[in-house]
Structures are given as C-alpha cells and as structure tokens.
Design an enzyme around this catalytic site. Structure first.
Site, short mmCIF file in Angstrom:
data_model
loop_
_atom_site.label_atom_id
_atom_site.label_comp_id
_atom_site.label_asym_id
_atom_site.label_seq_id
_atom_site.Cartn_x
_atom_site.Cartn_y
_atom_site.Cartn_z
N ARG A 152 0.80 -1.22 0.00
CA ARG A 152 0.00 0.00 0.00
C ARG A 152 0.84 1.28 0.00
O ARG A 152 0.53 2.19 -0.76
CB ARG A 152 -1.01 -0.01 1.16
CG ARG A 152 -2.02 -1.15 1.05
CD ARG A 152 -3.13 -1.07 2.09
NE ARG A 152 -4.03 0.03 1.83
CZ ARG A 152 -3.98 1.21 2.40
NH1 ARG A 152 -3.10 1.45 3.35
NH2 ARG A 152 -4.82 2.15 2.07
N CYS B 91 14.55 -3.56 -5.65
CA CYS B 91 15.17 -2.60 -6.57
C CYS B 91 14.09 -1.72 -7.19
O CYS B 91 13.85 -1.75 -8.40
CB CYS B 91 15.95 -3.34 -7.65
SG CYS B 91 17.22 -4.37 -6.97
#
Ligand SMILES: *Cc1c(COP(=O)(O)O)cnc(C)c1O
Length: 422
Positions: free
Chosen positions: A309, A340
């Site tokens: 979220r 990443c």
C-alpha cells in the site's frame, strides 16, 4: 493510527520473544480485536431487520481468519475461484457466499455454481447470456455513473470498469427474468477507505431508490440490497473513525421509510474487508541497516512483498519502534525494504525515535489488503502470518514463502511445441 491500546498491551510485551521464536518479518493479527469489531458491527445494525456482513475475502484470505468470520455468522464476498474455494473450505455454502467477479470467465461461472452455488452478482448485462444456468436468485452490480463521485482508490464511477450502467439496469433485470430468475438483489461498491458515514448512507439511499424504481417498472420485489464494502479506517493518527453506529441507525431509518412506501423491506448486506480486519494486524520487521546519504534511511527485513500500500498508493501506515517512545530526539527517516524499486518505502521522512540495527519496528493497520497484496517481484518472498489468539497463545497461520515455492512454476525440463507435430 497508533494501535488500539488493548492490542498494544496484549502484543508488545510478547514481541521480542515472538521475533526470536518465529523470526522476522511477520504479520500478526488480533483475534480479540476482530471479534470485538464484528460484534460492534452486528450491534450497529441490530435494528435493521435482516442484516449480514459478507467479509471481503481478498482483504485477508487466510482460512484461520475466515473461520472467525464464519463463527460470527458472516458470509463471504468472493471474486475469484481461489476465494470461492477458501470460503467453501471455511464452511460457507449457498447464500453464505456473494460472488462478485468482473470480466468474468466461463471457469468462474462454473466454480460459482458448484458445491451448492452462491449468490451470483453479475457485473454486466452481456453476462446474462453467458451464465451457463441462470440461478433463481440473481443480483447485479450497479454503477450509477455521473450520479455519484467515487474516491481516489476506486476511481470515478464513470471511468470505473465495474457494474451495469443506469440505462441498462431495467433491461438487465428484464433479461435475467426471461432467462428464469425469480428473485432479485442489487449491489454496488462505490468507494474505498471512505471514513465519512454520510457517503455510505447516500449509497444505501441510492440503492433503495433504484430498487423502488425497478420494482415499479418490472413488478418485481428485491430480496436484498448490498451496499458494498469500502468503510474506511483511520490510518493517520489524526484521522477520525468511521461512525458505524450512525450508519446502522440511518440505514434502519431508510429501510423503515422504504417499507412504509413499498410494503416490504429488503435485507441489507455489506461486504467490508478493511473495516473488519485492517486495524487488527501489524507487520513486525527488524531494522538491519541504517544509511545516511542525502537522507537518512532505515533498512528493514520486510519489503513491498509484505505490504504494497505505501508503494502503490502512497498510503500512510503508522510505525512504532518497540521499546522506544516518540519524543524530542525523533529523527526523520525513510524506512525502506530491499527491492530494486525506489517506491519500496514503508515511510518517507517520518519522524521516529533513533533506530539501531536490531530494533523491532511495528508497521500498523496491515490486517487488510496487506499480506494479500504482496507480490514476488525481484524474487522477494512473502512473509509468515501469525494469529494472537483470544486465549493469549500465538499460532502460525501461514509459513513464510521459500525459494522452493518461488521456483515451483519454472520449467526446468524443456517442454517444447514443435511446428509440424501432430
Ligand atoms: C475489495 C472489495 C470489497 C472490500 O473492500 P474494503 O475496502 O476492504 O471494505 C468489497 N466488495 C468488493 C466488490 C470489492 O471488490
């Protein structure tokens, strides 16, 4: 929002030991809190003749949690074959399940009809011809279009992919009746994480107005309305809570008015996910690195695989550091995972007490759309889930994913299609 003091008192003293016993990270849910919220919801709607909550399975699709919902007498809102299976495994049958798929596939219709079927909620008029067998009781998802504004998570109704347009609704019920439907319901789902009770009251009023109109035009009665989910919870410390008691009272008044005018009252359904479990879960993660460059970063051992979220919606989740109270020496830090992806941050420039490697952080309000939304990008695995039971014991209700799970779908033996083969 800072945890309820009851959950904090139950949970925080256990955390160092739980972290040692189970390892971090983990989500942990609070059975007592979920039961309290369930009881309050039922109490709020006690004056509405027939009320039922259908827990939105996608919010926290764990059998142990679904068993609690089933015990409390709630049904299940499902929108995929997997969710149907989980609901049925929890003991739900027939009208314990509301199936609200969208862009529905033939496989989903078959699964919906199996094992005693369910309440089928159609998302479009074109699906009437595609239901293999029209059930006696049918529901449509209504999209009011420009008549209502939605909110940022679910989008403006006019742009939303969900539901039957206003102009199509009479035809939808007419065609369903021609295909054999005899009993009817109307559903909508317009907002997400809405903390203003008045918005949901307007949704109830809208549904009652629409069924009065359809009833009149087609001489049919409606067995139920389903106001959808989307009741909000306070994520930010200054957010106010949703006034569920008021929603119950105002719904009761609207249904009574309807009954006086129409001579009958439909049942009222709701399908809350977040409201039921959101505040009753936390993600516990350990600080493993700190880094000072242009900003201060705290690296933790959880990442977006455990909670999307913040990265996906910029959502705020309150964070506490176990054993360190906020105060004058708080430092603004970004709390980050190892993905990443630069949006793999649980908090951005958040003032927190000074954090040392090894400290435990509690990321709050993860009991809905938390673990369930996690993903495996970058080969990051989803964490375990625990339940703090009402009897004080802590139960592992889902183990952490392993690399073996992650690689299970890869085809290490070649499987090749040859052109020209028969
Ligand atoms: C996601 C969803 C819900 C639950 O939403 P919450 O915000 O968790 O209450 C209910 N109904 C439908 C159709 C949904 O897609």
């Amino acid at each position: 929002m800072p945890l309820s003091s009851a959950y904090r008192q139950r949970l925080f003293p256990l955390l160092p030991e739980l972290a040692t016993c189970f390892g971090t990270p983990f989500h942990i849910y609070d059975e007592a809190g979920i039961r309290t919220t369930g009881a309050q919801l039922k109490q709020a709607f006690a004056g509405v003749g027939r009320f039922r909550e259908y827990y939105a399975v996608k919010a926290l699709p764990n059998p142990r949690i679904l068993a609690l919902m089933h015990e409390m007498g709630f049904g299940f809102d499902c929108s995929s074959v997997a969710e149907l299976q989980l609901a049925r495994a929890a003991g739900a049958r027939g009208d314990d399940i509301m199936f609200t798929s969208n862009n529905t596939s033939p496989e989903e219709f078959v699964a919906a009809a199996q094992d005693g079927g369910c309440l089928l909620n159609l998302d479009d008029i074109s699906l009437i011809a595609k239901v293999p067998q029209m059930p006696e009781l049918i529901c449509f998802r209504y999209n009011p279009g420009p008549a209502r504004s939605g909110n940022s998570i679910i989008g403006n109704p006019v742009e939303a992919k969900y539901g039957v347009a206003h102009e199509q609704l009479l035809d939808a019920f007419r065609q369903a009746r021609e295909r054999g439907a005899r009993r009817f319901g109307l559903h909508t789902m317009l907002a997400s994480n809405e903390r203003d009770c008045r918005y949901v009251v307007e949704t109830v009023r809208m549904l009652l107005d629409v069924i009065a109109w359809v009833s009149r035009e087609l001489s049919i009665r409606f067995e139920f309305i389903n106001m959808g989910g989307g009741l909000g919870i306070p994520y930010q410390p200054e957010d106010s809570a949703f006034d569920v008691a008021r929603l119950g009272r105002e719904t009761q008044a609207l249904v009574q008015d309807f009954e006086q005018a129409q001579g009958y009252a439909p049942a009222v359904f709701m399908e809350s996910g977040r409201y039921m479990t959101g505040p009753h879960g936390v993600l516990v993660t350990r600080a493993i690195n700190h880094k000072d460059t242009y900003r201060r970063f705290i690296g933790v051992d959880a990442c977006m695989s455990a909670l999307m979220r913040p990265g996906m919606y910029g959502a705020y989740h309150h964070i506490e550091v176990v054993g360190k109270a906020p105060g004058a020496d708080d430092v603004a830090v970004d709390v980050v995972g190892s993905l990443c992806e630069n949006n793999d941050k649980f908090a951005i420039e958040r003032p927190l007490p000074p954090i040392a490697d090894g400290d435990l952080l509690v990321i709050e309000d993860t009991g809905a759309h938390g673990h369930a939304m996690g993903f495996n990008y970058n080969g990051r695995l989803r964490p375990q889930e625990l339940l703090l039971r009402a009897d004080g014991q802590v139960e592992l209700i889902r183990r952490a994913e392993t690399l073996q799970d992650h690689f299970a779908t890869l085809q290490f033996e070649p499987k090749v299609w040859h052109s020209g083969a028969h």
